[in-house]
Scaffold this motif. Structure first.
Motif, PDB file in Angstrom:
ATOM      1  N   VAL A 282     -33.484  -1.796  39.019  1.00  0.00           N
ATOM      2  CA  VAL A 282     -32.071  -2.182  38.987  1.00  0.00           C
ATOM      3  C   VAL A 282     -31.608  -2.425  40.417  1.00  0.00           C
ATOM      4  CG1 VAL A 282     -29.739  -1.465  38.357  1.00  0.00           C
ATOM      5  CG2 VAL A 282     -31.677  -0.855  36.889  1.00  0.00           C
ATOM      6  N   THR A 283     -31.128  -3.615  40.683  1.00  0.00           N
ATOM      7  CA  THR A 283     -30.658  -3.978  42.018  1.00  0.00           C
ATOM      8  C   THR A 283     -29.188  -3.592  42.181  1.00  0.00           C
ATOM      9  OG1 THR A 283     -29.891  -6.170  41.362  1.00  0.00           O
ATOM     10  CG2 THR A 283     -32.230  -5.952  41.977  1.00  0.00           C
ATOM     11  N   PRO A 284     -28.693  -3.523  43.410  1.00  0.00           N
ATOM     12  CA  PRO A 284     -27.263  -3.257  43.615  1.00  0.00           C
ATOM     13  C   PRO A 284     -26.380  -4.286  42.911  1.00  0.00           C
ATOM     14  CG  PRO A 284     -28.446  -2.932  45.662  1.00  0.00           C
ATOM     15  CD  PRO A 284     -29.430  -3.530  44.701  1.00  0.00           C
ATOM     16  N   GLU A 285     -26.828  -5.552  42.852  1.00  0.00           N
ATOM     17  CA  GLU A 285     -26.047  -6.598  42.176  1.00  0.00           C
ATOM     18  C   GLU A 285     -25.991  -6.346  40.674  1.00  0.00           C
ATOM     19  OE1 GLU A 285     -27.313  -7.696  46.065  1.00  0.00           O
ATOM     20  OE2 GLU A 285     -28.574  -7.160  44.328  1.00  0.00           O
ATOM     21  N   MET A 286     -27.121  -5.952  40.098  1.00  0.00           N
ATOM     22  CA  MET A 286     -27.142  -5.637  38.658  1.00  0.00           C
ATOM     23  C   MET A 286     -26.249  -4.428  38.372  1.00  0.00           C
ATOM     24  SD  MET A 286     -31.250  -6.127  38.121  1.00  0.00           S
ATOM     25  CE  MET A 286     -31.304  -5.401  36.479  1.00  0.00           C
ATOM     26  N   ALA A 287     -26.335  -3.399  39.242  1.00  0.00           N
ATOM     27  CA  ALA A 287     -25.523  -2.197  39.052  1.00  0.00           C
ATOM     28  C   ALA A 287     -24.039  -2.538  39.081  1.00  0.00           C
ATOM     29  CB  ALA A 287     -25.863  -1.159  40.125  1.00  0.00           C
ATOM     30  N   THR A 288     -23.651  -3.402  40.004  1.00  0.00           N
ATOM     31  CA  THR A 288     -22.244  -3.817  40.100  1.00  0.00           C
ATOM     32  C   THR A 288     -21.790  -4.503  38.826  1.00  0.00           C
ATOM     33  OG1 THR A 288     -22.435  -4.084  42.494  1.00  0.00           O
ATOM     34  CG2 THR A 288     -20.610  -5.221  41.406  1.00  0.00           C
ATOM     35  N   GLN A 289     -22.633  -5.370  38.294  1.00  0.00           N
ATOM     36  CA  GLN A 289     -22.288  -6.088  37.065  1.00  0.00           C
ATOM     37  C   GLN A 289     -22.193  -5.137  35.878  1.00  0.00           C
ATOM     38  OE1 GLN A 289     -24.968  -9.288  36.147  1.00  0.00           O
ATOM     39  NE2 GLN A 289     -24.167  -9.561  34.073  1.00  0.00           N
ATOM     40  N   TRP A 290     -23.147  -4.222  35.767  1.00  0.00           N
ATOM     41  CA  TRP A 290     -23.157  -3.303  34.628  1.00  0.00           C
ATOM     42  C   TRP A 290     -21.977  -2.345  34.658  1.00  0.00           C
ATOM     43  CZ3 TRP A 290     -29.077  -1.731  34.510  1.00  0.00           C
ATOM     44  CH2 TRP A 290     -29.815  -2.854  34.094  1.00  0.00           C
ATOM     45  N   LEU A 291     -21.544  -1.956  35.833  1.00  0.00           N
ATOM     46  CA  LEU A 291     -20.418  -1.030  35.939  1.00  0.00           C
ATOM     47  C   LEU A 291     -19.097  -1.649  35.486  1.00  0.00           C
ATOM     48  CD1 LEU A 291     -21.293   0.824  39.265  1.00  0.00           C
ATOM     49  CD2 LEU A 291     -21.042   1.878  37.003  1.00  0.00           C
ATOM     50  N   ARG A 292     -19.069  -2.963  35.368  1.00  0.00           N
ATOM     51  CA  ARG A 292     -17.856  -3.606  34.853  1.00  0.00           C
ATOM     52  C   ARG A 292     -17.615  -3.247  33.389  1.00  0.00           C
ATOM     53  NH1 ARG A 292     -19.803  -8.994  37.677  1.00  0.00           N
ATOM     54  NH2 ARG A 292     -18.934  -8.687  39.769  1.00  0.00           N
ATOM     55  N   SER A 293     -18.665  -2.822  32.699  1.00  0.00           N
ATOM     56  CA  SER A 293     -18.517  -2.400  31.299  1.00  0.00           C
ATOM     57  C   SER A 293     -18.413  -0.889  31.172  1.00  0.00           C
ATOM     58  CB  SER A 293     -19.707  -2.904  30.468  1.00  0.00           C
ATOM     59  OG  SER A 293     -20.908  -2.252  30.866  1.00  0.00           O
ATOM     60  N   ASN A 294     -18.126  -0.213  32.283  1.00  0.00           N
ATOM     61  CA  ASN A 294     -18.052   1.252  32.299  1.00  0.00           C
ATOM     62  C   ASN A 294     -16.666   1.703  31.843  1.00  0.00           C
ATOM     63  OD1 ASN A 294     -18.804   3.927  32.808  1.00  0.00           O
ATOM     64  ND2 ASN A 294     -18.054   3.836  34.921  1.00  0.00           N
ATOM     65  N   THR A 295     -16.427   1.643  30.554  1.00  0.00           N
ATOM     66  CA  THR A 295     -15.101   1.967  30.006  1.00  0.00           C
ATOM     67  C   THR A 295     -15.105   3.205  29.122  1.00  0.00           C
ATOM     68  OG1 THR A 295     -15.478   0.506  28.103  1.00  0.00           O
ATOM     69  CG2 THR A 295     -14.433  -0.466  30.067  1.00  0.00           C
ATOM     70  N   ALA A 296     -16.270   3.866  28.984  1.00  0.00           N
ATOM     71  CA  ALA A 296     -16.357   4.986  28.031  1.00  0.00           C
ATOM     72  C   ALA A 296     -16.840   6.272  28.667  1.00  0.00           C
ATOM     73  CB  ALA A 296     -17.291   4.602  26.875  1.00  0.00           C
ATOM     74  N   ASN A 297     -16.829   6.337  30.002  1.00  0.00           N
ATOM     75  CA  ASN A 297     -17.367   7.509  30.681  1.00  0.00           C
ATOM     76  C   ASN A 297     -16.277   8.372  31.302  1.00  0.00           C
ATOM     77  OD1 ASN A 297     -20.432   7.686  30.772  1.00  0.00           O
ATOM     78  ND2 ASN A 297     -20.121   5.516  31.218  1.00  0.00           N
ATOM     79  N   ARG A 298     -16.634   9.598  31.626  1.00  0.00           N
ATOM     80  CA  ARG A 298     -15.742  10.516  32.336  1.00  0.00           C
ATOM     81  C   ARG A 298     -15.517  10.016  33.757  1.00  0.00           C
ATOM     82  NH1 ARG A 298     -20.448  15.186  32.777  1.00  0.00           N
ATOM     83  NH2 ARG A 298     -22.006  13.802  33.677  1.00  0.00           N
TER      84      ARG A 298
END
Length: 273
Positions: free
Chosen positions: A13-29
């Protein structure tokens, strides 16, 4: 649910992929920045290892597990290997993090290094930076290997201290401070005297020396705390008794106990890298 829908693969997982995936981070603490920083440091030290805990998404593409690791990838600016899983059913998030997590001594023992819960806790105190409010979190091999190296050096001293103490009278924070003293003086008779002062207010021969005052004052403070229903746990207790131990070893006649500003045993702890 149809379990065949869930797919998983190992990928970098690259930093660019991580940035993109975190945009869907709507269900975490709410994320812990301390955890992100800690894991980023492990990654930058090239000590991150692939594990079975997946970066996971539900059927709607919502990130349900792995936010801290993805944030650490961005902070470290380094690609890292992860198991990545997709298409978990709705409601899967509620099942995350509800099992009993293995404690440090269990993880080390399963990995082939036998250590008790007390010994592991003592080593964590000894390796925690002096000014840190909480005890170090040994959540990766980088930390666990330091604990194993330290324990290999000190396990006989810790075992000797256990043999001098009565049951669970002292906390792991206090035993860590006594261990620091034992390493500093490297004298079992002196360590036994120090423990006897903490337990009974006198040395093993029922005498007191001028340098014993700080230790006796700590004993009085400790008994007062216990009478109030408080046990001396955590870094505050470790720093205070370690400071008392150093003053005792230096035979410094003091009448007021207080923690030192710096760790008197830092030189030793710094050698365990």
């Amino acid at each position: 649910m149809n379990p065949d829908l869930v797919k998983a693969q190992v990928m970098y997982v690259t930093p660019e992929m991580a940035t993109q995936w975190l945009r869907s981070n709507t269900a975490n603490r709410k994320p812990s920045q301390a955890a992100v920083k800690r894991w980023a440091e492990i990654m930058k030290a090239h000590s991150w290892k692939l594990c079975s805990d997946a970066i996971a998404f539900d059927v709607n593409g919502v990130l349900i597990n792995g936010q801290h690791r993805l944030m650490a990838v961005i902070q470290a600016n380094m690609s890292q290997p992860f198991l990545v899983a997709y298409n978990f059913p709705d409601g899967s998030k509620e099942a995350c993090d509800i099992g009993k997590k293995r404690q440090l001594h269990e993880i080390l023992t399963i990995g082939g290094y036998e250590i008790s819960q007390l010994h592991a806790a003592v080593c964590k105190f000894l390796l925690t930076p002096w000014d840190q409010t909480g005890v170090m979190v040994a959540d990766h091999d980088l930390h666990r290997n330091r604990i194993k190296r330290l324990h290999t050096t000190l396990k006989d001293k810790i075992a000797f201290i256990e043999s001098c103490l009565n049951g669970k009278e002292f906390t792991s924070a206090e035993i860590a401070a006594i261990t620091a003293y034992a390493e500093f003086v490297d004298d079992e008779a002196a360590t036994a005297d120090f423990i006897n002062l903490l337990q009974h207010g006198v040395r093993a021969d029922n005498t007191r020396q001028p340098g014993d005052i700080a230790t006796v004052r700590y004993r009085e403070y400790r008994l007062t705390q216990l009478a109030k229903g408080h046990r001396n746990v955590g870094m505050k207790a470790y720093r205070l008794l370690t400071s008392v131990a150093f003053k005792h070893a230096s035979e410094e006649p003091v009448r007021r106990i207080s923690p030192l500003g710096t760790n008197p045993f830092e030189e030793f702890s710094e050698t365990i890298k």
